[in-house]
Design a protein around this motif. Structure first.
Motif, PDB file in Angstrom:
ATOM      1  N   GLY A  81      35.066   2.773  -1.734  1.00 59.04           N
ATOM      2  CA  GLY A  81      34.139   2.890  -2.856  1.00 59.04           C
ATOM      3  C   GLY A  81      32.689   2.857  -2.420  1.00 59.04           C
ATOM      4  O   GLY A  81      32.372   2.911  -1.226  1.00 59.04           O
ATOM      5  N   ASP A  82      31.806   2.728  -3.417  1.00 59.13           N
ATOM      6  CA  ASP A  82      30.369   2.774  -3.160  1.00 59.13           C
ATOM      7  C   ASP A  82      29.857   1.582  -2.364  1.00 59.13           C
ATOM      8  O   ASP A  82      28.773   1.649  -1.785  1.00 59.13           O
ATOM      9  CB  ASP A  82      29.597   2.873  -4.487  1.00 59.13           C
ATOM     10  N   PHE A 116      28.596   2.209   1.143  1.00 59.59           N
ATOM     11  CA  PHE A 116      27.535   3.199   1.317  1.00 59.59           C
ATOM     12  C   PHE A 116      26.172   2.640   0.938  1.00 59.59           C
ATOM     13  O   PHE A 116      26.064   1.744   0.105  1.00 59.59           O
ATOM     14  CB  PHE A 116      27.817   4.424   0.426  1.00 59.59           C
ATOM     15  N   ARG A 135      34.834   6.907   0.984  1.00 61.39           N
ATOM     16  CA  ARG A 135      34.496   6.637  -0.420  1.00 61.39           C
ATOM     17  C   ARG A 135      35.762   6.386  -1.232  1.00 61.39           C
ATOM     18  O   ARG A 135      35.817   5.482  -2.059  1.00 61.39           O
ATOM     19  CB  ARG A 135      33.686   7.787  -1.015  1.00 61.39           C
ATOM     20  N   ARG A 136      36.806   7.174  -0.948  1.00 66.19           N
ATOM     21  CA  ARG A 136      38.070   7.006  -1.661  1.00 66.19           C
ATOM     22  C   ARG A 136      38.696   5.631  -1.353  1.00 66.19           C
ATOM     23  O   ARG A 136      39.220   4.975  -2.236  1.00 66.19           O
ATOM     24  CB  ARG A 136      39.050   8.114  -1.271  1.00 66.19           C
ATOM     25  N   SER A 163      34.179  11.379   2.666  1.00 65.95           N
ATOM     26  CA  SER A 163      35.037  11.516   1.494  1.00 65.95           C
ATOM     27  C   SER A 163      36.183  10.499   1.527  1.00 65.95           C
ATOM     28  O   SER A 163      36.469   9.825   0.526  1.00 65.95           O
ATOM     29  CB  SER A 163      35.583  12.946   1.436  1.00 65.95           C
TER      30      SER A 163
END
Length: 194
Positions: free
Chosen positions: A54-55, A58, A50-51, A47
């Motif tokens: 970002g994507d 990933f 990602r914050r 989490s």
């Protein structure tokens, strides 16, 4: 009370080799770098990653270590942001591990960035493992199938052996395996008297 001994060294120096030698003598060893890699995939870390990134950090919904490495290793601010996410989570995990190993006279916390992360502040003694830079580069190129340039980039993001050695209580020079074993034997005797 259990003493905490930090074990550090640059990439390819042989920290893991020294750690394994100490483990063979019954010393509990916490591998902070390995734990950090696992913690990356926990819901809390995912989490926060990602914050922060970002994507692009990933692949198929899980953190991609190669992508993250490409983001942070050329950007000191991004590296600091990653460390701010991972280091507190590793610290919590280490404290839980330490509670399970409180019977040991001393434990070893192995971490490449012991000083950079601030983890050294929790250590009673610190061991630095060093080796000539060219030796380290060759080891990592063979071990991780990396280019010489990529290894040099990683080395340039870490403290030098000289900087680590100045801040350490013990120094293991890891060039020859038999010599390293002899140094570790002496080190173990010294640490057993803490």
């Amino acid at each position: 009370m259990t003493k905490i001994v930090g074990l550090t060294g640059g990439i390819g120096s042989g920290k893991s080799t020294v750690a394994q030698m100490l483990m063979s003598k019954g010393v509990p060893v916490y591998f902070a770098d390995d734990k950090a890699k696992k913690i990356l995939y926990t819901p809390v870390a995912m989490s926060l990653l990602r914050r922060e990134f970002g994507d692009e950090a990933f692949t198929d919904g899980t953190p991609d270590r190669r992508k993250i490495a490409n983001i942070v290793f050329n950007d000191p601010e991004a590296l600091a942001a990653l460390n701010k996410i991972i280091h507190p989570l590793v610290k919590i995990d280490f404290e839980q591990w330490l509670a399970k190993n409180k019977h040991a006279p001393f434990v070893v916390r192995e971490a490449a960035i012991l000083f950079e992360s601030g983890s050294y502040l929790d250590c009673d003694k610190i061991i630095s493992v060093s080796a000539p830079v060219e030796t380290r580069i060759e080891r990592v190129m063979q071990r991780d199938n990396m280019s010489k340039e990529a290894v040099q980039q990683r080395i340039s993001n870490q403290l030098t052996d000289e900087e680590r050695n100045l801040r350490s209580d013990y120094i293991i020079v890891n060039v020859n395996m038999e010599d390293t074993k002899n140094q570790v034997d002496k080190l173990f005797d010294s640490l057993s008297k803490l």
